[in-house]
Design a protein around this motif. Structure first.
Motif, PDB file in Angstrom:
ATOM      1  N   GLN A 177       1.014  -1.356   0.024  1.00 57.12           N
ATOM      2  CA  GLN A 177      -0.166   0.020  -0.123  1.00 57.12           C
ATOM      3  C   GLN A 177       1.022   1.213   0.081  1.00 57.12           C
ATOM      4  O   GLN A 177       1.784   1.292   0.547  1.00 57.12           O
ATOM      5  N   GLU A 201      -9.055   1.525  -5.393  1.00 56.06           N
ATOM      6  CA  GLU A 201      -8.767   0.170  -4.448  1.00 56.06           C
ATOM      7  C   GLU A 201      -7.793  -0.520  -5.239  1.00 56.06           C
ATOM      8  O   GLU A 201      -6.747  -1.014  -4.640  1.00 56.06           O
ATOM      9  N   LEU A 230       0.543   6.963  -4.968  1.00 56.14           N
ATOM     10  CA  LEU A 230      -0.892   7.342  -4.942  1.00 56.14           C
ATOM     11  C   LEU A 230      -1.110   8.789  -5.709  1.00 56.14           C
ATOM     12  O   LEU A 230      -2.290   8.802  -6.052  1.00 56.14           O
ATOM     13  N   CYS A 268      -5.314   8.407   6.277  1.00 58.72           N
ATOM     14  CA  CYS A 268      -5.842   9.295   5.497  1.00 58.72           C
ATOM     15  C   CYS A 268      -5.750  10.641   6.077  1.00 58.72           C
ATOM     16  O   CYS A 268      -5.720  10.892   7.367  1.00 58.72           O
ATOM     17  N   LYS A 286      -4.586   1.660  -3.905  1.00 58.78           N
ATOM     18  CA  LYS A 286      -4.389   1.223  -2.770  1.00 58.78           C
ATOM     19  C   LYS A 286      -3.593  -0.136  -2.436  1.00 58.78           C
ATOM     20  O   LYS A 286      -2.890   0.063  -1.559  1.00 58.78           O
ATOM     21  N   GLN A 287      -3.998  -1.186  -3.076  1.00 61.99           N
ATOM     22  CA  GLN A 287      -3.371  -2.225  -3.188  1.00 61.99           C
ATOM     23  C   GLN A 287      -2.044  -2.258  -3.525  1.00 61.99           C
ATOM     24  O   GLN A 287      -1.128  -3.275  -3.459  1.00 61.99           O
ATOM     25  N   GLY A 288      -1.524  -1.118  -4.200  1.00 64.20           N
ATOM     26  CA  GLY A 288      -0.156  -1.155  -4.863  1.00 64.20           C
ATOM     27  C   GLY A 288       0.142  -1.779  -5.984  1.00 64.20           C
ATOM     28  O   GLY A 288       1.245  -2.213  -6.329  1.00 64.20           O
ATOM     29  N   ALA A 331       0.358   5.374   6.062  1.00 64.49           N
ATOM     30  CA  ALA A 331      -0.772   5.318   5.359  1.00 64.49           C
ATOM     31  C   ALA A 331      -2.099   5.959   5.830  1.00 64.49           C
ATOM     32  O   ALA A 331      -3.076   5.640   5.119  1.00 64.49           O
ATOM     33  N   TRP A 351      -8.960   6.852   0.708  1.00 69.23           N
ATOM     34  CA  TRP A 351      -9.297   5.462   0.579  1.00 69.23           C
ATOM     35  C   TRP A 351     -10.829   5.475   0.660  1.00 69.23           C
ATOM     36  O   TRP A 351     -11.402   4.422   0.273  1.00 69.23           O
ATOM     37  N   GLY A 386      -9.907  -7.420  -1.136  1.00 69.20           N
ATOM     38  CA  GLY A 386      -8.663  -7.118  -0.384  1.00 69.20           C
ATOM     39  C   GLY A 386      -7.867  -8.325   0.093  1.00 69.20           C
ATOM     40  O   GLY A 386      -8.235  -9.477  -0.334  1.00 69.20           O
ATOM     41  N   GLU A 387      -6.953  -8.141   1.160  1.00 68.26           N
ATOM     42  CA  GLU A 387      -6.101  -8.869   1.481  1.00 68.26           C
ATOM     43  C   GLU A 387      -6.902 -10.307   2.098  1.00 68.26           C
ATOM     44  O   GLU A 387      -7.979  -9.721   2.951  1.00 68.26           O
TER      45      GLU A 387
END
Length: 677
Positions: free
Chosen positions: A10, A136, A39, A609, A139-141, A607, A265, A326-327
């Motif tokens: 991320q 998204e 980002l 916000c 966000k997950q890179g 990370a 996010w 997501g993870e």
């Protein structure tokens, strides 16, 4: 993954600057450049419409000397241009890059000026790329690929099935290639004769679930604040500006305004977040609360759906335009109801808004959804029949924790073991007690029967006080939760800070909790840690395992103030005030739990916000606690100063319904003057 490859991570945010006008946002580096990394980019709704916008002059990057926000939706950076400069050591050529963001549009002006003896010339270029990546994905890179634009009538355009992006640049040469577009101007400037070039990007995302607010004017007052503590007024000013940039509406209730949870996010409707933010802002007006309540009522649950965790009367957790993955196999549907606390929080916001002067007609129109929300607490909130509101993910791919601490490892024992669900959180029982008690008063005021809910709340309080108390060598405290076996989970955590001031505890019990909150294992000097330093799972940068969350501290501050524990309230409030200058008065979602004096500043959570709605609203909570602000029950304002001798705070613009007030506190002395025109 093959050898030599690294897993996606991320992207960090702490060194980036956000320019926000919901539902649009732009993220840049400290020099004002929007570089093709991490980002950074320009976003509309949940799509990155530009992945980079890099300015060069004669092929070289300008050297930034100043950069920062200029109010909601505005940013300016100043750079020197030594590549075209005159002779001598002084920088004599300068670039001002001014960025203005409105929903669906970002415009920039680049003003070049010179203090040289003779005119200077240069070629200004802006290199633009777009990947149309979903937020998204960023966000997950995950890796993205720049898309090829089309050149149409002198504008560069990108598009896919749902998104259209157009860049125009008057007087520029626009060239496109397989990976982006380049805007080019040839510019000459002289002393006293600057030159300005402009460009803009306009975007549209079909199927977006959120949009701009229906009105450009914030729903709250902007009080004039003066204080002997020089940190308070700039914190309030910056926070209200940030909140103004987070205003948005939902596609199913376009006339109502709520606050996006946070950039980048959580730039959408989150039940818990927008409810708390609106509640913290009630001393500045009730219109935001009304819009938030109506928006969420429009999506109140009507059926049992195990896939979305919808239940009759339940308030939703979040809404997005598409499924969220997501993870760890996380997969959430676009409308997701996996939250145990949003429903009682919706009730408490309605009750508090009524007490702060929301119009009777507006309150009356929400009584039916109120009764459905109350029924959810009684009929659906307790899944295992032990008399407490609880949660458990029954889908196998939803949120494993469904309170505000919703990370997978947030609810754990002091030895680090994770608690097994169904889990009954301490603060949720307090929310439910406060909701039912307040709803009983409201219902009776509107000619309905509230006796059932007053009895329900009293019985809950008895069960709670019998089951949640624990003791250790430092004294008594409240368990963070009960686990699936009904055992109290013994971590010392900030959750009990949300319990104080709700009425579920006796005054003596509130003092016991207060003592634990301000002890050195919980109070970092910058705020309230989410988990005690005595827990095996503590880590200063743990998301919910020792970090400081701004809103979490502010809720405890308000509860302590309501309970008459002003000294403890101000101890935690002063921690947030100590942290604020280190973040340029833009309080982030969370930051490190390192102690004051352990290093030069609170550790950034990389990370985190920012801006974040409930973090920004926390500035008003501090002001509320310092002045002891509360409606008096007759349309007026009551204030009880918690300030130390010699301290002074003035707030002009506090609201109760349509009435405005000026509050002046000098130490323990406080005066309230109505200023309604």
């Amino acid at each position: 993954m093959s050898a030599g490859q690294t897993a996606p991570v991320q992207p960090f945010l702490d060194d980036l600057t956000a320019t926000v006008r919901a539902p649009s946002q732009a993220w840049c580096a400290a020099d004002g450049q929007i570089a093709p990394t991490g980002l950074q980019g320009v976003y509309h709704a949940d799509v990155r419409v530009l992945a980079s916008a890099v300015v060069r002059v004669d092929g070289a990057l300008p050297e930034a000397i100043s950069s920062g926000p200029m109010g909601p939706g505005a940013h300016e950076s100043v750079s020197v241009l030594r590549m075209i400069d005159g002779e001598g050591a002084d920088p004599t050529t300068m670039l001002r890059r001014r960025r203005t963001l409105t929903p669906g549009r970002m415009a920039e002006s680049l003003e070049l000026s010179a203090g040289t003896a003779h005119p200077v010339s240069g070629t200004v270029t802006i290199r633009l790329t777009s990947d149309l990546a979903r937020t998204e994905t960023v966000k997950q890179g995950l890796a993205t690929t720049p898309l090829a634009p089309a050149l149409v009538d002198g504008s560069a355009r990108w598009a896919d099935a749902s998104t259209q992006v157009s860049v125009t640049a008057p007087a520029a040469t626009v060239a496109v290639d397989e990976s982006g577009a380049t805007l080019t101007w040839r510019v000459t400037v002289a002393s006293g004769a600057p030159a300005t070039v402009t460009w803009q990007v306009v975007s549209r995302v079909d199927g977006a679930v959120v949009g701009p607010p229906s009105s450009p004017t914030p729903e709250w007052s902007a009080p004039a604040v003066e204080a002997t503590d020089s940190r308070l007024a700039p914190l309030v000013r910056r926070s209200l500006a940030d909140l103004a940039s987070l205003r948005m509406s939902a596609h199913f209730a376009p006339e109502e305004t709520f606050l996006a949870a946070g950039a980048p996010w959580f730039f959408t409707l989150f039940g818990r977040d927008c409810l708390w933010a609106a509640r913290l802002l009630l001393p500045l007006g009730t219109d935001l609360a009304r819009g938030t309540l109506r928006t969420l009522a429009a999506r109140q649950g009507v059926a049992d759906d195990p896939g979305t965790q919808e239940q009759p009367g339940k308030i939703l957790h979040e809404i997005r335009s598409q499924q969220l993955t997501g993870e760890g196999g996380l997969s959430l549907p676009p409308e997701y109801y996996g939250t145990v606390d949003a429903t009682p929080l919706w009730i408490t916001l309605l009750v508090d808004a009524w007490r702060w002067g929301m119009a009777d007609d507006d309150v009356a129109a929400l009584i039916d959804p109120l009764q459905r929300a109350l029924a959810w607490m009684r009929d659906h909130g307790d899944s295992d029949g032990d008399g407490f509101l609880d949660y458990a993910d029954t889908t196998g791919h939803g949120l494993s924790n469904q309170g505000w601490k919703d990370s997978g490892d947030s609810i754990q024992w002091k030895d680090g073991r994770l608690a097994e669900g169904p889990i009954a959180l301490a603060e949720v029982q307090a929310y439910a007690y406060e909701a039912a008690s307040g709803a009983a008063d409201l219902l009776e005021a509107f000619g309905r029967d509230g006796a059932e809910w007053r009895s329900w709340a009293a019985a809950l309080a008895d069960r709670f006080r019998a089951r949640f108390w624990l003791s250790d060598e430092a004294g008594r405290y409240l368990a963070i939760a009960l686990d699936r076996h009904g055992a109290p989970v013994d971590s010392v955590a900030s959750n009990m800070g949300h319990v104080v001031g709700t009425g579920i505890l006796t005054p003596d019990e509130e003092r016991e909790v207060a003592a634990r909150l301000v002890a050195s294992d919980m109070s970092s000097g910058y705020g309230l840690r989410t988990m005690s330093t005595t827990s095996a799972g503590y880590w200063p940068l743990g998301y919910h395992r020792g970090s400081v969350w701004t809103h979490d501290t502010a809720i405890a501050v308000l509860g302590l103030a309501r309970a008459g524990l002003g000294a403890q309230a101000l101890t935690l409030a002063d921690g947030l005030l100590a942290a604020a200058p280190h973040f340029d008065f833009q309080m982030p979602e969370l930051f490190g739990g390192n102690a004051l004096g352990d290093g030069p500043a609170p550790l950034p959570y990389p990370a985190s916000c920012h801006p974040q709605a409930w973090s920004a609203a926390s500035a008003v909570a501090i002001l509320t606690a310092q002045l002891g602000l509360a409606p008096d029950g007759a349309g007026g304002l009551r204030a009880t100063s918690a300030l130390a001798p010699g301290a002074r705070v003035v707030a002009d613009g506090v609201r109760v319904g349509p009435r405005s007030f000026r509050v002046v506190a000098d130490g323990a002395q406080v005066t309230v003057t109505e200023t309604t025109a």
